[in-house]
Design a protein around this motif. Structure first.
Motif, PDB file in Angstrom:
ATOM      1  N   VAL A  41      62.638  16.013  -1.910  1.00 17.75           N
ATOM      2  CA  VAL A  41      63.386  15.423  -3.163  1.00 17.75           C
ATOM      3  C   VAL A  41      63.891  14.083  -2.714  1.00 17.75           C
ATOM      4  O   VAL A  41      64.208  13.188  -3.374  1.00 17.75           O
ATOM      5  CB  VAL A  41      64.437  16.491  -3.396  1.00 17.75           C
ATOM      6  CG1 VAL A  41      65.641  16.080  -4.021  1.00 17.75           C
ATOM      7  CG2 VAL A  41      63.668  17.681  -3.885  1.00 17.75           C
ATOM      8  N   ALA A  42      64.522  14.039  -1.715  1.00 14.76           N
ATOM      9  CA  ALA A  42      65.295  12.851  -0.806  1.00 14.76           C
ATOM     10  C   ALA A  42      64.416  11.452  -0.953  1.00 14.76           C
ATOM     11  O   ALA A  42      64.664  10.405  -1.061  1.00 14.76           O
ATOM     12  CB  ALA A  42      66.060  12.998   0.442  1.00 14.76           C
ATOM     13  N   ASN A  82      70.329  14.629  -6.382  1.00 14.73           N
ATOM     14  CA  ASN A  82      70.046  15.604  -7.075  1.00 14.73           C
ATOM     15  C   ASN A  82      68.507  16.014  -7.539  1.00 14.73           C
ATOM     16  O   ASN A  82      67.815  15.078  -7.126  1.00 14.73           O
ATOM     17  CB  ASN A  82      70.790  15.335  -8.477  1.00 14.73           C
ATOM     18  CG  ASN A  82      72.192  15.436  -8.619  1.00 14.73           C
ATOM     19  OD1 ASN A  82      72.980  16.134  -8.690  1.00 14.73           O
ATOM     20  ND2 ASN A  82      72.670  14.098  -8.379  1.00 14.73           N
ATOM     21  N   CYS A  83      68.341  17.058  -7.923  1.00 12.21           N
ATOM     22  CA  CYS A  83      67.115  17.459  -8.471  1.00 12.21           C
ATOM     23  C   CYS A  83      67.290  18.369  -9.864  1.00 12.21           C
ATOM     24  O   CYS A  83      68.283  18.841  -9.855  1.00 12.21           O
ATOM     25  CB  CYS A  83      66.002  18.090  -7.539  1.00 12.21           C
ATOM     26  SG  CYS A  83      66.803  19.479  -6.674  1.00 12.21           S
ATOM     27  N   TRP A 124      65.268  12.143 -11.874  1.00 15.18           N
ATOM     28  CA  TRP A 124      65.300  13.034 -10.762  1.00 15.18           C
ATOM     29  C   TRP A 124      64.328  14.043 -10.470  1.00 15.18           C
ATOM     30  O   TRP A 124      63.435  14.458 -11.296  1.00 15.18           O
ATOM     31  CB  TRP A 124      66.567  14.152 -10.926  1.00 15.18           C
ATOM     32  CG  TRP A 124      67.663  13.262 -11.364  1.00 15.18           C
ATOM     33  CD1 TRP A 124      68.399  13.380 -12.352  1.00 15.18           C
ATOM     34  CD2 TRP A 124      68.659  12.942 -10.376  1.00 15.18           C
ATOM     35  NE1 TRP A 124      69.630  12.773 -12.564  1.00 15.18           N
ATOM     36  CE2 TRP A 124      70.027  12.228 -11.105  1.00 15.18           C
ATOM     37  CE3 TRP A 124      68.425  12.309  -8.893  1.00 15.18           C
ATOM     38  CZ2 TRP A 124      70.830  11.656 -10.431  1.00 15.18           C
ATOM     39  CZ3 TRP A 124      69.797  11.689  -8.372  1.00 15.18           C
ATOM     40  CH2 TRP A 124      70.667  11.337  -9.224  1.00 15.18           C
ATOM     41  N   PRO A 125      63.752  14.243  -9.143  1.00 15.46           N
ATOM     42  CA  PRO A 125      62.572  15.366  -9.071  1.00 15.46           C
ATOM     43  C   PRO A 125      62.820  16.575  -9.410  1.00 15.46           C
ATOM     44  O   PRO A 125      64.075  16.930  -9.626  1.00 15.46           O
ATOM     45  CB  PRO A 125      62.407  15.070  -7.468  1.00 15.46           C
ATOM     46  CG  PRO A 125      63.569  14.443  -6.868  1.00 15.46           C
ATOM     47  CD  PRO A 125      64.202  13.819  -7.892  1.00 15.46           C
ATOM     48  N   LEU A 151      72.601  20.073  -7.496  1.00 16.81           N
ATOM     49  CA  LEU A 151      73.359  19.186  -6.641  1.00 16.81           C
ATOM     50  C   LEU A 151      72.901  19.435  -5.124  1.00 16.81           C
ATOM     51  O   LEU A 151      72.896  20.519  -4.549  1.00 16.81           O
ATOM     52  CB  LEU A 151      74.642  19.296  -6.717  1.00 16.81           C
ATOM     53  CG  LEU A 151      75.473  18.709  -8.031  1.00 16.81           C
ATOM     54  CD1 LEU A 151      74.970  19.188  -9.394  1.00 16.81           C
ATOM     55  CD2 LEU A 151      76.879  18.493  -8.031  1.00 16.81           C
ATOM     56  N   VAL A 152      72.687  18.143  -4.561  1.00 17.83           N
ATOM     57  CA  VAL A 152      72.246  18.277  -3.117  1.00 17.83           C
ATOM     58  C   VAL A 152      73.496  17.472  -2.303  1.00 17.83           C
ATOM     59  O   VAL A 152      73.055  16.181  -2.373  1.00 17.83           O
ATOM     60  CB  VAL A 152      70.765  17.712  -2.860  1.00 17.83           C
ATOM     61  CG1 VAL A 152      70.593  17.803  -1.117  1.00 17.83           C
ATOM     62  CG2 VAL A 152      69.764  18.426  -3.676  1.00 17.83           C
TER      63      VAL A 152
END
Length: 274
Positions: free
Chosen positions: A102-103, A126-127, A151-152, A176-177
Protein backbone atom coordinates in the motif's frame (compact mmCIF):
# COMPACT_ATOMS: atom_id res chain seq x y z
CA UNK A 1 -12.37 23.89 -6.33
CA UNK A 2 -10.60 24.05 -2.98
CA UNK A 3 -9.41 20.89 -1.26
CA UNK A 4 -11.81 21.70 1.56
CA UNK A 5 -14.79 21.39 -0.78
CA UNK A 6 -13.51 18.22 -2.41
CA UNK A 7 -13.52 16.32 0.89
CA UNK A 8 -16.52 14.63 2.50
CA UNK A 9 -17.80 16.19 5.71
CA UNK A 10 -20.49 15.53 8.26
CA UNK A 11 -23.25 17.63 9.76
CA UNK A 12 -22.95 18.42 13.45
CA UNK A 13 -26.51 17.27 14.13
CA UNK A 14 -25.94 13.58 13.35
CA UNK A 15 -26.35 11.21 16.26
CA UNK A 16 -24.73 7.87 17.04
CA UNK A 17 -26.99 4.92 16.08
CA UNK A 18 -28.76 2.60 18.45
CA UNK A 19 -26.44 -0.17 19.67
CA UNK A 20 -26.19 -3.43 17.79
CA UNK A 21 -25.24 -6.48 19.82
CA UNK A 22 -25.16 -9.35 17.33
CA UNK A 23 -22.23 -11.69 18.05
CA UNK A 24 -19.37 -11.71 15.54
CA UNK A 25 -19.17 -14.44 12.93
CA UNK A 26 -16.34 -16.88 13.51
CA UNK A 27 -13.73 -17.65 10.89
CA UNK A 28 -14.21 -20.83 8.95
CA UNK A 29 -11.56 -23.31 7.84
CA UNK A 30 -11.21 -21.50 4.51
CA UNK A 31 -9.91 -18.26 6.07
CA UNK A 32 -6.39 -19.25 7.22
CA UNK A 33 -5.05 -15.69 7.35
CA UNK A 34 -7.16 -14.92 10.41
CA UNK A 35 -6.59 -16.51 13.79
CA UNK A 36 -9.66 -17.43 15.79
CA UNK A 37 -9.89 -15.01 18.73
CA UNK A 38 -8.11 -16.36 21.80
CA UNK A 39 -9.84 -13.90 24.09
CA UNK A 40 -12.82 -11.68 23.44
CA UNK A 41 -13.77 -8.92 25.84
CA UNK A 42 -17.16 -7.69 24.67
CA UNK A 43 -19.31 -5.26 26.60
CA UNK A 44 -23.07 -5.34 26.26
CA UNK A 45 -24.42 -2.12 24.82
CA UNK A 46 -26.21 -0.83 27.90
CA UNK A 47 -24.24 1.47 30.20
CA UNK A 48 -20.70 1.78 31.50
CA UNK A 49 -21.51 -0.66 34.30
CA UNK A 50 -22.65 -3.33 31.84
CA UNK A 51 -21.88 -6.95 32.59
CA UNK A 52 -18.85 -8.42 30.86
CA UNK A 53 -19.27 -11.08 28.22
CA UNK A 54 -16.27 -13.26 27.36
CA UNK A 55 -15.90 -15.78 24.56
CA UNK A 56 -12.90 -18.02 24.05
CA UNK A 57 -11.57 -19.90 21.05
CA UNK A 58 -8.22 -20.78 19.56
CA UNK A 59 -7.14 -22.28 16.28
CA UNK A 60 -3.58 -22.62 17.55
CA UNK A 61 -4.33 -25.16 20.27
CA UNK A 62 -3.09 -22.81 22.99
CA UNK A 63 -5.31 -22.15 25.97
CA UNK A 64 -6.53 -18.57 26.45
CA UNK A 65 -4.74 -16.77 29.25
CA UNK A 66 -7.29 -14.46 30.77
CA UNK A 67 -4.82 -13.15 33.35
CA UNK A 68 -2.78 -11.64 30.49
CA UNK A 69 -5.48 -9.02 30.00
CA UNK A 70 -5.77 -6.24 32.61
CA UNK A 71 -9.16 -5.88 34.25
CA UNK A 72 -9.34 -2.33 32.88
CA UNK A 73 -10.30 -3.92 29.57
CA UNK A 74 -13.53 -5.17 31.08
CA UNK A 75 -14.45 -1.62 32.07
CA UNK A 76 -13.67 0.11 28.78
CA UNK A 77 -17.31 1.05 28.19
CA UNK A 78 -20.51 -0.04 26.51
CA UNK A 79 -20.25 -0.82 22.81
CA UNK A 80 -16.53 -1.71 22.95
CA UNK A 81 -15.16 -5.18 22.11
CA UNK A 82 -11.60 -6.47 21.99
CA UNK A 83 -10.34 -9.67 20.36
CA UNK A 84 -6.88 -10.68 21.56
CA UNK A 85 -4.56 -11.74 18.72
CA UNK A 86 -7.33 -11.94 16.14
CA UNK A 87 -4.45 -12.00 13.66
CA UNK A 88 -1.85 -14.61 14.65
CA UNK A 89 1.85 -14.06 14.00
CA UNK A 90 1.97 -15.44 10.41
CA UNK A 91 -1.10 -13.37 9.53
CA UNK A 92 0.52 -10.28 11.06
CA UNK A 93 3.65 -10.80 8.95
CA UNK A 94 1.52 -11.15 5.81
CA UNK A 95 -0.45 -8.04 6.72
CA UNK A 96 2.74 -5.99 7.20
CA UNK A 97 3.79 -6.99 3.68
CA UNK A 98 0.37 -5.95 2.37
CA UNK A 99 0.76 -2.54 4.05
CA UNK A 100 4.23 -2.15 2.52
CA UNK A 101 2.59 -2.66 -0.88
CA UNK A 102 0.00 0.00 0.00
CA UNK A 103 2.74 2.44 1.02
CA UNK A 104 4.63 1.79 -2.22
CA UNK A 105 1.63 3.18 -4.11
CA UNK A 106 0.55 5.77 -1.53
CA UNK A 107 3.63 6.89 0.46
CA UNK A 108 3.39 7.82 4.11
CA UNK A 109 2.99 11.55 4.73
CA UNK A 110 2.81 13.77 7.81
CA UNK A 111 -0.64 15.30 8.39
CA UNK A 112 -0.89 18.85 9.72
CA UNK A 113 -3.21 20.40 12.26
CA UNK A 114 -5.82 22.72 10.73
CA UNK A 115 -5.12 26.45 11.03
CA UNK A 116 -1.84 26.10 12.96
CA UNK A 117 -0.08 23.77 10.51
CA UNK A 118 1.55 21.90 13.41
CA UNK A 119 2.64 18.41 12.25
CA UNK A 120 1.15 15.29 13.81
CA UNK A 121 3.57 12.98 15.64
CA UNK A 122 2.32 10.06 13.52
CA UNK A 123 2.86 9.50 9.81
CA UNK A 124 0.04 8.08 7.76
CA UNK A 125 -1.38 6.85 4.50
CA UNK A 126 -4.71 5.31 3.45
CA UNK A 127 -6.24 2.58 1.35
CA UNK A 128 -9.74 2.11 -0.03
CA UNK A 129 -12.01 4.35 -2.13
CA UNK A 130 -11.56 7.22 0.35
CA UNK A 131 -8.72 8.37 2.57
CA UNK A 132 -8.58 10.71 5.55
CA UNK A 133 -6.29 13.74 5.39
CA UNK A 134 -5.61 16.73 7.60
CA UNK A 135 -3.94 19.99 6.61
CA UNK A 136 -4.49 23.73 7.05
CA UNK A 137 -7.82 23.40 5.22
CA UNK A 138 -9.20 21.01 7.83
CA UNK A 139 -10.03 17.33 8.35
CA UNK A 140 -11.72 15.48 5.49
CA UNK A 141 -11.99 12.36 3.37
CA UNK A 142 -10.92 12.52 -0.26
CA UNK A 143 -10.45 9.97 -3.07
CA UNK A 144 -6.77 10.70 -3.71
CA UNK A 145 -3.42 10.90 -1.93
CA UNK A 146 -2.06 14.45 -1.44
CA UNK A 147 0.18 13.78 -4.46
CA UNK A 148 -2.96 13.26 -6.59
CA UNK A 149 -2.86 9.46 -7.07
CA UNK A 150 -5.91 7.37 -6.05
CA UNK A 151 -5.61 5.33 -2.86
CA UNK A 152 -4.81 1.62 -3.36
CA UNK A 153 -7.42 -1.04 -2.47
CA UNK A 154 -7.94 -2.27 1.09
CA UNK A 155 -6.03 -5.58 1.59
CA UNK A 156 -8.22 -8.69 1.49
CA UNK A 157 -7.26 -9.80 5.02
CA UNK A 158 -8.62 -6.55 6.46
CA UNK A 159 -11.89 -6.92 4.56
CA UNK A 160 -12.19 -10.47 5.94
CA UNK A 161 -11.77 -9.12 9.48
CA UNK A 162 -14.44 -6.46 8.86
CA UNK A 163 -16.91 -9.07 7.58
CA UNK A 164 -16.24 -11.28 10.59
CA UNK A 165 -16.40 -8.62 13.32
CA UNK A 166 -18.22 -5.46 12.25
CA UNK A 167 -21.79 -6.80 11.92
CA UNK A 168 -22.26 -4.30 9.09
CA UNK A 169 -24.13 -4.99 5.82
CA UNK A 170 -21.71 -2.96 3.69
CA UNK A 171 -17.95 -2.91 3.16
CA UNK A 172 -15.69 -0.22 4.65
CA UNK A 173 -14.78 2.51 2.19
CA UNK A 174 -11.73 3.84 4.05
CA UNK A 175 -8.79 2.37 5.95
CA UNK A 176 -6.44 4.74 7.76
CA UNK A 177 -2.86 3.52 8.19
CA UNK A 178 -1.04 5.31 11.02
CA UNK A 179 2.60 4.67 11.87
CA UNK A 180 3.72 5.50 15.42
CA UNK A 181 7.48 5.92 15.68
CA UNK A 182 9.52 6.88 18.74
CA UNK A 183 7.61 9.33 20.93
CA UNK A 184 4.47 9.34 18.77
CA UNK A 185 1.04 9.53 20.42
CA UNK A 186 -2.51 10.61 19.66
CA UNK A 187 -4.53 12.97 21.84
CA UNK A 188 -8.13 12.33 22.83
CA UNK A 189 -10.44 12.85 19.86
CA UNK A 190 -13.68 11.66 18.28
CA UNK A 191 -13.96 10.00 14.86
CA UNK A 192 -16.69 12.21 13.46
CA UNK A 193 -15.57 13.20 9.96
CA UNK A 194 -17.72 10.43 8.45
CA UNK A 195 -21.12 11.04 6.84
CA UNK A 196 -22.67 8.17 8.82
CA UNK A 197 -22.19 6.81 12.32
CA UNK A 198 -24.24 3.66 11.65
CA UNK A 199 -21.11 1.52 11.18
CA UNK A 200 -18.53 0.82 13.89
CA UNK A 201 -14.82 1.60 13.85
CA UNK A 202 -12.57 -1.47 13.54
CA UNK A 203 -8.98 -0.99 14.70
CA UNK A 204 -6.18 -3.52 14.02
CA UNK A 205 -2.83 -3.34 15.84
CA UNK A 206 0.58 -4.33 14.44
CA UNK A 207 3.95 -4.00 16.17
CA UNK A 208 4.72 -2.43 19.53
CA UNK A 209 2.06 -2.29 22.23
CA UNK A 210 0.09 0.91 22.71
CA UNK A 211 -1.47 2.34 25.85
CA UNK A 212 -4.95 3.09 24.53
CA UNK A 213 -7.38 5.41 26.33
CA UNK A 214 -11.13 5.63 25.78
CA UNK A 215 -13.88 7.62 27.47
CA UNK A 216 -17.40 8.64 26.54
CA UNK A 217 -19.05 11.00 24.03
CA UNK A 218 -18.22 14.02 26.21
CA UNK A 219 -14.59 15.05 26.59
CA UNK A 220 -15.20 15.38 30.34
CA UNK A 221 -16.32 11.74 30.72
CA UNK A 222 -14.17 9.43 32.78
CA UNK A 223 -11.59 7.52 30.71
CA UNK A 224 -10.06 4.05 30.98
CA UNK A 225 -6.74 2.90 29.59
CA UNK A 226 -5.39 -0.52 28.63
CA UNK A 227 -2.75 -1.99 26.35
CA UNK A 228 -3.33 -3.05 22.77
CA UNK A 229 -0.98 -5.74 21.48
CA UNK A 230 0.11 -6.80 18.03
CA UNK A 231 -2.65 -8.71 16.26
CA UNK A 232 -5.43 -7.38 18.50
CA UNK A 233 -8.71 -6.24 16.96
CA UNK A 234 -10.67 -3.52 18.74
CA UNK A 235 -14.12 -2.41 17.69
CA UNK A 236 -16.32 0.37 19.01
CA UNK A 237 -19.77 1.32 17.81
CA UNK A 238 -23.31 2.02 19.00
CA UNK A 239 -23.07 4.09 22.21
CA UNK A 240 -19.26 4.11 21.90
CA UNK A 241 -19.14 5.21 18.25
CA UNK A 242 -18.44 8.82 19.24
CA UNK A 243 -16.36 8.03 22.31
CA UNK A 244 -13.27 10.17 22.85
CA UNK A 245 -10.17 7.99 22.52
CA UNK A 246 -6.45 8.27 21.96
CA UNK A 247 -3.02 6.72 22.43
CA UNK A 248 -1.05 7.82 25.50
CA UNK A 249 2.18 6.18 24.40
CA UNK A 250 3.75 3.30 22.50
CA UNK A 251 5.81 0.76 24.46
CA UNK A 252 9.07 0.66 22.49
CA UNK A 253 10.62 -2.76 22.02
CA UNK A 254 7.52 -4.70 23.13
CA UNK A 255 7.19 -6.45 19.74
CA UNK A 256 9.63 -7.85 17.18
CA UNK A 257 7.16 -7.72 14.28
CA UNK A 258 8.49 -4.52 12.69
CA UNK A 259 12.27 -4.65 12.09
CA UNK A 260 12.72 -0.98 12.97
CA UNK A 261 10.17 -1.02 15.79
CA UNK A 262 7.13 1.19 16.19
CA UNK A 263 3.43 0.54 15.78
CA UNK A 264 1.08 0.41 12.80
CA UNK A 265 -2.59 1.04 13.49
CA UNK A 266 -5.18 0.24 10.83
CA UNK A 267 -8.69 1.64 11.25
CA UNK A 268 -11.47 0.54 8.93
CA UNK A 269 -14.45 2.85 8.60
CA UNK A 270 -17.59 3.43 6.61
CA UNK A 271 -17.69 7.06 5.48
CA UNK A 272 -20.68 7.20 3.13
CA UNK A 273 -24.28 6.49 4.18
CA UNK A 274 -25.85 3.13 3.37
Amino acid sequence: MSRRREGLRIGASRQAPAPRCAPPRRNGPDTPRLARPRICVCLAATDHGAALKRGFGSSSGRSPREHDRPSARSRAGAGVALWSEWFDRPAQVALVEAIRAVAAQAPFFTPLMPRTGKPFSVRMTNCGPLGWVSDRDGYRYQPAHPDGAPWPPIPAALLEAWRALADCPVEPDACLVNYYGAGAKMGLHQDRDEETFAAPILSIQLGDEAVFRIGGPDRRDKTRSFRLRSGDALIFGGPARLAFHGVDRVVAGSSTLLPKGGRINLTLRRVRPF
